[in-house]
Scaffold this motif. Sequence first.
Motif, PDB file in Angstrom:
ATOM      1  N   GLY A  98     -10.303  -9.627   6.134  1.00 14.40           N
ATOM      2  CA  GLY A  98     -11.039  -9.932   4.882  1.00 14.40           C
ATOM      3  C   GLY A  98     -12.458  -9.979   4.891  1.00 14.40           C
ATOM      4  N   ASP A  99     -13.076  -9.964   3.734  1.00 16.48           N
ATOM      5  CA  ASP A  99     -14.949 -10.004   3.451  1.00 16.48           C
ATOM      6  C   ASP A  99     -15.063 -11.281   4.061  1.00 16.48           C
ATOM      7  OD1 ASP A  99     -14.447  -7.619   2.147  1.00 16.48           O
ATOM      8  OD2 ASP A  99     -14.414  -8.288   0.048  1.00 16.48           O
ATOM      9  N   GLY A 100     -14.443 -12.222   4.123  1.00 17.56           N
ATOM     10  CA  GLY A 100     -14.846 -13.549   4.784  1.00 17.56           C
ATOM     11  C   GLY A 100     -14.817 -13.547   6.198  1.00 17.56           C
ATOM     12  N   GLY A 101     -14.209 -12.723   6.666  1.00 21.13           N
ATOM     13  CA  GLY A 101     -13.997 -12.555   8.212  1.00 21.13           C
ATOM     14  C   GLY A 101     -12.655 -13.236   8.471  1.00 21.13           C
ATOM     15  N   VAL A 102     -11.806 -13.536   7.687  1.00 21.56           N
ATOM     16  CA  VAL A 102     -10.391 -13.999   8.207  1.00 21.56           C
ATOM     17  C   VAL A 102      -9.487 -12.898   8.061  1.00 21.56           C
ATOM     18  CG1 VAL A 102      -8.597 -15.540   7.153  1.00 21.56           C
ATOM     19  CG2 VAL A 102     -11.191 -16.079   6.808  1.00 21.56           C
ATOM     20  N   ILE A 103      -8.504 -12.981   8.988  1.00 24.32           N
ATOM     21  CA  ILE A 103      -7.522 -12.015   9.067  1.00 24.32           C
ATOM     22  C   ILE A 103      -6.482 -12.351   8.253  1.00 24.32           C
ATOM     23  CG2 ILE A 103      -5.922 -10.921  10.830  1.00 24.32           C
ATOM     24  CD1 ILE A 103      -8.590 -10.302  11.440  1.00 24.32           C
ATOM     25  N   LYS A 104      -6.210 -11.199   7.323  1.00 28.54           N
ATOM     26  CA  LYS A 104      -4.974 -11.368   6.377  1.00 28.54           C
ATOM     27  C   LYS A 104      -3.885 -10.263   6.620  1.00 28.54           C
ATOM     28  CE  LYS A 104      -8.470 -12.155   2.704  1.00 28.54           C
ATOM     29  NZ  LYS A 104      -8.693 -11.519   1.158  1.00 28.54           N
ATOM     30  N   THR A 105      -2.652 -10.953   6.572  1.00 25.68           N
ATOM     31  CA  THR A 105      -1.500 -10.255   7.234  1.00 25.68           C
ATOM     32  C   THR A 105      -0.525  -9.902   6.075  1.00 25.68           C
ATOM     33  OG1 THR A 105      -1.686 -11.177   9.228  1.00 25.68           O
ATOM     34  CG2 THR A 105       0.382 -10.257   8.718  1.00 25.68           C
ATOM     35  N   PHE A 106       0.001  -8.557   5.915  1.00 19.66           N
ATOM     36  CA  PHE A 106       0.755  -8.200   4.879  1.00 19.66           C
ATOM     37  C   PHE A 106       1.905  -7.460   5.552  1.00 19.66           C
ATOM     38  CE2 PHE A 106      -3.531  -8.016   3.333  1.00 19.66           C
ATOM     39  CZ  PHE A 106      -3.518  -8.743   2.180  1.00 19.66           C
ATOM     40  N   THR A 107       3.051  -7.324   4.880  1.00 22.43           N
ATOM     41  CA  THR A 107       4.314  -6.560   5.289  1.00 22.43           C
ATOM     42  C   THR A 107       4.419  -5.467   4.431  1.00 22.43           C
ATOM     43  OG1 THR A 107       5.351  -9.052   5.813  1.00 22.43           O
ATOM     44  CG2 THR A 107       6.837  -6.849   5.593  1.00 22.43           C
ATOM     45  N   GLY A 108       4.669  -4.195   5.313  1.00 23.92           N
ATOM     46  CA  GLY A 108       4.945  -3.210   4.618  1.00 23.92           C
ATOM     47  C   GLY A 108       6.182  -2.275   5.060  1.00 23.92           C
ATOM     48  N   TRP A 109       6.349  -1.442   4.175  1.00 19.29           N
ATOM     49  CA  TRP A 109       8.040  -0.584   4.394  1.00 19.29           C
ATOM     50  C   TRP A 109       7.906   0.812   4.096  1.00 19.29           C
ATOM     51  CZ3 TRP A 109       8.039  -5.326   1.855  1.00 19.29           C
ATOM     52  CH2 TRP A 109       8.313  -6.649   2.515  1.00 19.29           C
ATOM     53  N   ARG A 110       8.551   1.714   4.858  1.00 27.30           N
ATOM     54  CA  ARG A 110       8.853   2.967   4.460  1.00 27.30           C
ATOM     55  C   ARG A 110      10.275   3.117   4.597  1.00 27.30           C
ATOM     56  NH1 ARG A 110       6.681   6.618   1.099  1.00 27.30           N
ATOM     57  NH2 ARG A 110       7.294   8.948   1.604  1.00 27.30           N
ATOM     58  N   SER A 111      10.925   3.547   3.532  1.00 28.17           N
ATOM     59  CA  SER A 111      12.464   3.628   3.583  1.00 28.17           C
ATOM     60  C   SER A 111      12.804   5.261   3.498  1.00 28.17           C
ATOM     61  CB  SER A 111      13.134   3.102   2.555  1.00 28.17           C
ATOM     62  OG  SER A 111      14.537   3.581   2.524  1.00 28.17           O
ATOM     63  N   GLN A 112      13.348   5.959   4.500  1.00 27.11           N
ATOM     64  CA  GLN A 112      13.715   7.123   4.606  1.00 27.11           C
ATOM     65  C   GLN A 112      15.323   7.224   4.502  1.00 27.11           C
ATOM     66  OE1 GLN A 112      12.163   7.907   8.488  1.00 27.11           O
ATOM     67  NE2 GLN A 112      10.019   8.866   7.453  1.00 27.11           N
ATOM     68  N   HIS A 113      15.584   7.473   3.204  1.00 26.36           N
ATOM     69  CA  HIS A 113      17.019   7.062   2.789  1.00 26.36           C
ATOM     70  C   HIS A 113      18.034   8.729   3.176  1.00 26.36           C
ATOM     71  CE1 HIS A 113      20.360   7.766  -0.170  1.00 26.36           C
ATOM     72  NE2 HIS A 113      20.518   6.643   0.404  1.00 26.36           N
ATOM     73  N   ASN A 114      17.572   9.748   2.852  1.00 27.16           N
ATOM     74  CA  ASN A 114      18.177  10.998   3.140  1.00 27.16           C
ATOM     75  C   ASN A 114      17.437  12.161   3.370  1.00 27.16           C
ATOM     76  OD1 ASN A 114      20.260  13.190   2.425  1.00 27.16           O
ATOM     77  ND2 ASN A 114      21.672  11.560   2.347  1.00 27.16           N
ATOM     78  N   SER A 115      17.922  12.927   4.423  1.00 33.43           N
ATOM     79  CA  SER A 115      17.119  14.028   4.457  1.00 33.43           C
ATOM     80  C   SER A 115      18.142  15.375   4.628  1.00 33.43           C
ATOM     81  CB  SER A 115      16.388  14.236   5.822  1.00 33.43           C
ATOM     82  OG  SER A 115      17.526  13.721   7.132  1.00 33.43           O
ATOM     83  N   ALA A 116      19.284  15.269   3.985  1.00 30.96           N
ATOM     84  CA  ALA A 116      20.042  16.513   3.981  1.00 30.96           C
ATOM     85  C   ALA A 116      19.554  17.651   3.420  1.00 30.96           C
ATOM     86  CB  ALA A 116      21.567  16.099   3.145  1.00 30.96           C
ATOM     87  N   LEU A 117      19.037  17.563   2.321  1.00 32.94           N
ATOM     88  CA  LEU A 117      18.303  18.618   1.324  1.00 32.94           C
ATOM     89  C   LEU A 117      16.772  18.820   2.113  1.00 32.94           C
ATOM     90  CD1 LEU A 117      19.384  17.559  -2.007  1.00 32.94           C
ATOM     91  CD2 LEU A 117      20.134  19.544  -0.622  1.00 32.94           C
ATOM     92  N   GLY A 118      16.209  18.121   2.866  1.00 26.28           N
ATOM     93  CA  GLY A 118      14.794  18.581   3.220  1.00 26.28           C
ATOM     94  C   GLY A 118      14.188  17.011   3.599  1.00 26.28           C
ATOM     95  N   PRO A 119      12.629  17.213   3.865  1.00 25.44           N
ATOM     96  CA  PRO A 119      12.005  16.160   4.152  1.00 25.44           C
ATOM     97  C   PRO A 119      12.103  15.068   3.051  1.00 25.44           C
ATOM     98  CG  PRO A 119      10.456  18.196   3.708  1.00 25.44           C
ATOM     99  CD  PRO A 119      11.978  18.448   3.727  1.00 25.44           C
TER     100      PRO A 119
END
Length: 421
Positions: free
Chosen positions: A52-73
């Motif tokens: 962060g701007d004040g030098g403190v480490i900030k932690t967040f959680t992120g996701w990527r869901s890949q549901h179905n690729s039968a028809l393509g990417p």
Amino acid sequence: MTSVEEVLTSNLYTQQTKKLYKIGEILGLHEDQLAALSTPERVIQVKVQIRGDGGVIKTFTGWRSQHNSALGPYKGGVRYHPNVTQDEVIALSMIMTWKNSLLQLPYGGGKGGIRVDPKALSREELEQLSRNFIDAIYKYIGSNIDIPAPDVNTDSQIMSWFLDEYTKISGKIDPATFTGKPVELGGLAVREYSTGLGVTHTAKLAADKFLGGIEGRRVIIQGFGNLGSYAAKFFVENGAEVIGVSDSKGGVIDPKGLDVKKLEEVKKATGSVINYPEGKKVSNDELLISDCDILVPAALENVIHKYNAPKVKAKLIVEGANGPLTADADSMLKERNIPVVPDILANSGGVVGSYVEWANNRMGEIIGEEEAKKLILNRMEMAFNAVYNKYNSLGDQDLRTAAMVVAVERVVRAMKIRGLI
């Protein structure tokens, strides 16, 4: 927690699975097939840290869901919001599977999100967050694998950071990996307004079928961000009258009509449409049950539910947001003979715009804005006609069911051919 709050905070994945199982009954799918259709192929959870701007480490959680690729990417946006959850991201990736299928795009469904309030970050912190998210997921994305795009609280600038970081860390110069980019980086100007354009065009097609036309129809739009503001502009261009709008701080209604250009100016100058000088100030809850011909919920999910659906006065609902109606609300509105144009059809102009951008990047930038606009409108009309024809052939079903049947059938056929179900 009150009963209304329970609905508003209910699990979107549960809501979407409930809708899928209803379609499964119509199509005669068995439990194992429905499990294959509802379960995502991969869900990536990552820790995203920034200094962060004040030098403190900030932690967040992120996701990527890949549901179905039968028809393509996989294809779908990335949202930044303090209430993002894994289940929400999975549900939205499932919606993208049906949306891409319905529009006959060569994609499966994907979605991403980071649990963060982007308004609490400086521009430098936001850039760090965006780049570090790509660092964490770059192995799982690419123009032939998974193509992220903007969503809630993300935009073309964030896509630019995504693309630059992906290029640095992967060593691949592949602008088609992301859509919703600035024109300078291979984006298309039409992508900025394609979702709003698609919502309005679909509303016009539906109004022709159910209301005798769009000319002079009174429209209320809940949500006046990118989608809502462009939709308002296109509604006026099509001869409708926008009488009510809102944002997160509240809304305004004027039966005599609102000046869309003035609304945009007020929003830009003060941060909210609630400061519009004329009309009556209302809450979002009031706005949703106000008298109008066409209601466009274009904010967040589950805003129309079993507690307010009986009070809705609109003659036609066109879903601008993803999942703004619960399954209970769907049933109630069907009983009241209020047609609902579902999200997977109504707001798919954005993903069609993304498709045109992706294809243009891969072909060497040969498509102009007007041609792109025509491609979007033609694809939307083709999908609407397929849904309306299915709606008529199914008999006692609603438009969402018809759209879902068309979309799920295509995915099921692809999965059967590939031996996946």
